[in-house]
Scaffold this motif. Structure first.
Motif, short mmCIF file in Angstrom:
data_model
loop_
_atom_site.label_atom_id
_atom_site.label_comp_id
_atom_site.label_asym_id
_atom_site.label_seq_id
_atom_site.Cartn_x
_atom_site.Cartn_y
_atom_site.Cartn_z
N CYS A 10 55.86 -54.33 7.19
CA CYS A 10 55.42 -53.06 6.09
C CYS A 10 54.27 -52.83 5.14
O CYS A 10 53.35 -52.01 6.14
CB CYS A 10 57.11 -51.76 5.39
N CYS A 11 54.17 -53.56 4.46
CA CYS A 11 52.92 -53.61 3.43
C CYS A 11 51.71 -54.61 4.43
O CYS A 11 50.74 -53.99 3.86
CB CYS A 11 53.05 -55.28 2.47
N ARG A 12 51.57 -54.93 5.73
CA ARG A 12 50.49 -55.25 6.08
C ARG A 12 49.88 -54.28 7.48
O ARG A 12 48.97 -54.15 8.39
CB ARG A 12 50.42 -56.67 6.82
N SER A 13 51.03 -53.65 7.29
CA SER A 13 50.63 -52.41 8.42
C SER A 13 49.35 -51.48 8.30
O SER A 13 49.56 -50.77 6.10
CB SER A 13 51.70 -51.30 8.96
N SER A 14 48.81 -50.02 9.42
CA SER A 14 47.94 -48.95 8.66
C SER A 14 48.52 -48.45 8.33
O SER A 14 48.03 -47.36 7.87
CB SER A 14 47.28 -49.18 10.84
N GLY A 44 47.80 -58.37 -2.36
CA GLY A 44 48.25 -58.26 -1.09
C GLY A 44 47.42 -58.48 0.17
O GLY A 44 46.58 -58.78 -0.31
N TYR A 45 48.32 -57.54 0.86
CA TYR A 45 47.53 -57.71 2.31
C TYR A 45 46.10 -56.28 2.32
O TYR A 45 45.65 -56.16 3.20
CB TYR A 45 48.72 -56.71 3.27
N GLY A 46 45.94 -55.80 1.05
CA GLY A 46 44.65 -54.28 0.75
C GLY A 46 44.48 -53.35 1.27
O GLY A 46 43.76 -52.82 1.18
N ALA A 47 46.17 -52.60 1.62
CA ALA A 47 46.66 -51.59 1.64
C ALA A 47 45.60 -50.67 0.50
O ALA A 47 45.22 -50.27 1.00
CB ALA A 47 47.73 -51.27 1.36
N ILE A 64 48.21 -63.16 -6.51
CA ILE A 64 49.09 -65.00 -6.54
C ILE A 64 49.08 -65.83 -5.21
O ILE A 64 49.17 -67.23 -6.12
CB ILE A 64 50.25 -64.40 -8.05
N ASP A 65 49.77 -65.14 -4.46
CA ASP A 65 49.69 -65.64 -3.44
C ASP A 65 48.72 -66.29 -2.19
O ASP A 65 47.49 -65.70 -1.57
CB ASP A 65 50.40 -64.83 -2.06
N PRO A 66 48.40 -67.30 -2.41
CA PRO A 66 47.12 -68.23 -1.62
C PRO A 66 46.54 -67.47 -0.70
O PRO A 66 45.47 -67.53 -0.14
CB PRO A 66 47.10 -69.44 -1.85
N ASP A 67 47.15 -67.46 0.50
CA ASP A 67 48.11 -67.61 1.76
C ASP A 67 47.45 -65.59 2.18
O ASP A 67 45.86 -65.66 2.06
CB ASP A 67 49.09 -67.25 2.48
N LEU A 68 47.60 -64.71 1.07
CA LEU A 68 47.46 -63.32 0.82
C LEU A 68 46.74 -62.91 0.59
O LEU A 68 45.14 -62.72 0.69
CB LEU A 68 48.31 -62.63 -0.11
N ALA A 70 43.30 -65.20 0.75
CA ALA A 70 42.31 -66.09 1.80
C ALA A 70 42.56 -64.68 2.86
O ALA A 70 41.11 -64.66 2.85
CB ALA A 70 43.15 -67.56 2.00
N ARG A 71 43.28 -64.32 3.31
CA ARG A 71 43.83 -63.36 4.40
C ARG A 71 42.84 -62.10 3.68
O ARG A 71 41.90 -61.75 4.53
CB ARG A 71 45.04 -63.17 4.54
#
Length: 189
Positions: A10-14, A44-47, A64-68, A70-71
């Protein structure tokens, strides 16, 4: 911070980005001037990036989440400077930003004491007269259902004013809407 698969999708969706840019951010920041330099805690995902960039010249995010993180650098690095870090102990100088914002992420901070530490660090990095603003969800059965398996510690809006005052914010305002609340407080001059 833990997020279940449904929440991640949900959080990374358009669809979520559209909801954020057309409803969440405009409502939360109605009447708020972000100034030239804004910080988003937990992008987060940049919404929220596009909606925030339309309101400020310079946008930084602490994630805080290194994977997020980096993404987000790969997807939106030209629009936001992404810094790995914890919103409760941010790697920034005091009085560095005109505004600090966060949206729909406070409930992912695992304890009320850590939420208060986030509020205090937001105050620390704000310039005098700067604003801390944003929104978060209201506790409900549906809210809890969406967050099964997540870190989910809702901030009760009826305690938020006192909590923000306690760490040093002035002119604190809380407004409850449909399913969420918005907040703002200012660093005293």
């Amino acid at each position: 911070m833990a997020m279940n698969l449904f929440h991640q999708l949900c959080c990374r969706s358009s669809m979520w980005e559209r909801a954020s840019s057309t409803r969440i951010v405009p409502w939360a920041l109605s009447g708020v001037d972000l100034g030239a330099s804004a910080l988003e805690i937990g992008p987060g995902y940049g919404a929220n990036v596009r909606a925030l960039r339309a309101r400020t010249a310079s946008l930084t995010g602490v994630e805080i989440d290194p994977d997020l993180a980096a993404r987000l650098r790969v997807k939106r690095g030209s629009e936001i400077a992404v810094v790995d870090g914890d919103g409760t102990d941010m790697p920034f100088e005091a009085k560095q930003f005109d505004s600090v914002v966060c949206f729909t992420m406070l409930h992912h901070v695992p304890t009320p004491d850590l939420q208060d530490a986030l509020f205090a660090d937001a105050l620390r990095v704000l310039r005098p007269g700067g604003v801390f603003a944003g929104s978060d969800g209201l506790d409900s059965r549906m809210f809890r259902l969406v967050h099964v398996g997540d870190t989910c510690v809702p901030v009760p809006p009826d305690t938020a004013v006192e909590r923000l005052w306690r760490v040093g914010f002035a002119d604190v305002e809380i407004e409850v809407g449909a399913g969420s609340f918005r907040f703002r407080g200012y660093r005293p001059n």
